[in-house]
Enzyme design. Structure first.
Site, PDB file in Angstrom:
ATOM      1  N   GLU A  20       0.838  -1.202   0.000  1.00 32.17           N
ATOM      2  CA  GLU A  20       0.000   0.000   0.000  1.00 32.17           C
ATOM      3  C   GLU A  20       0.876   1.257   0.000  1.00 32.17           C
ATOM      4  O   GLU A  20       0.614   2.218  -0.739  1.00 32.17           O
ATOM      5  CB  GLU A  20      -0.893  -0.011   1.242  1.00 32.17           C
ATOM      6  N   ASP A  61       0.733   3.847  -3.125  1.00 36.29           N
ATOM      7  CA  ASP A  61       0.330   5.233  -2.935  1.00 36.29           C
ATOM      8  C   ASP A  61       1.195   6.174  -3.775  1.00 36.29           C
ATOM      9  O   ASP A  61       0.702   7.089  -4.439  1.00 36.29           O
ATOM     10  CB  ASP A  61       0.431   5.593  -1.451  1.00 36.29           C
ATOM     11  N   ASP A 103      -7.116   1.287   0.786  1.00 40.20           N
ATOM     12  CA  ASP A 103      -5.757   0.780   1.041  1.00 40.20           C
ATOM     13  C   ASP A 103      -5.453  -0.434   0.173  1.00 40.20           C
ATOM     14  O   ASP A 103      -4.347  -0.571  -0.365  1.00 40.20           O
ATOM     15  CB  ASP A 103      -5.608   0.396   2.521  1.00 40.20           C
ATOM     16  N   GLU A 140      -4.634   0.583  -3.400  1.00 42.03           N
ATOM     17  CA  GLU A 140      -3.255   1.065  -3.501  1.00 42.03           C
ATOM     18  C   GLU A 140      -2.272  -0.100  -3.453  1.00 42.03           C
ATOM     19  O   GLU A 140      -1.259  -0.107  -4.170  1.00 42.03           O
ATOM     20  CB  GLU A 140      -2.962   2.055  -2.374  1.00 42.03           C
TER      21      GLU A 140
END
Length: 230
Positions: free
Chosen positions: A41, A45, A114, A117
């Site tokens: 994650e 991101d 989350d 990502e």
């Protein structure tokens, strides 16, 4: 051999994994296993932000930096990612611990955002940046991206980012300084720092993302207070 539901997710992603364990990890919450998706994650991101930036650079060729930043913040916020995760049917494949699952974790926006990502991070590790960027562009291709996109109901992270960018300052730095509780019900203690101003505030939440939002809100409150006292 991937289970049928994961194989179908792979089809929706339009990416066939060379290392299927990356996809397994991407949809695994920390409440399920120690081999969970938080590191993916973190990586996803950054890939997401770069890929959305390149998308906007091309689509909104005549727009200034401030508008591009505002639209990007709108696209990568939790609400937008939650909608994309639902479109990919991520709730079908999420692996959660029993307690998290019973409390509705498979529909929780923060967990789904989350996981999305993490999936982007998994594609990046599996095949490099170009396929990960192509995935992000496919996810947003049906969306009407324009400089008039509303920034209504901004979350604290978006509001803080825009405040800093409006003053030509660097983005804040977020750091998890501690976690408390069992794996399925952890509380994250997050620190948010603006190096250029020498300001730091902390916040807590039931996920890393929620902790970051709380820390950003605390920092915004500190900035508002400082402005009143000036």
């Amino acid at each position: 051999m991937l289970p049928p539901l994961l194989s179908q997710l792979q089809d929706r992603l339009q990416h066939t994994f060379s290392d299927a364990s990356l996809l397994q990890r991407a949809i695994t919450h920390r409440s399920f296993s120690a081999d969970h998706n938080e590191r993916l994650e973190f990586l996803g991101d950054s890939v997401l932000n770069l890929a959305v930036s390149s998308l906007l650079y091309r689509r909104l060729a005549d727009q200034p930096e401030g508008d591009l930043s505002r639209v990007r913040a709108n696209l990568v916020r939790q609400e937008s990612l939650h909608g994309l995760a639902l479109r990919l049917k991520l709730p079908e494949v999420l692996r959660l611990g029993e307690g998290e699952s019973k409390s509705g974790g498979k529909q929780r926006p923060s967990i789904l955002a989350d996981a999305l990502e993490a999936v982007i991070g998994a594609v990046y590790l599996d095949a490099g940046y170009a396929p990960a960027e192509a995935l992000v562009h496919r996810l947003f291709e049906g969306m009407d991206v324009n400089p008039q996109m509303q920034a209504a109901a901004k979350d604290p992270k978006t509001a803080l980012q825009e405040w800093l960018q409006g003053r030509k300052m660097k983005l804040p730095v977020y750091r998890v300084v501690g976690t408390v509780g069992a794996a399925h019900s952890q509380t994250f203690d997050v620190e948010c720092t603006i190096p250029e101003l020498g300001l730091t505030e902390r916040g807590t939440g039931g996920s890393r993302r929620a902790g970051e939002q709380a820390a950003a809100a605390a920092l915004l409150a500190a900035l508002k207070k400082a402005k009143k006292q000036a």
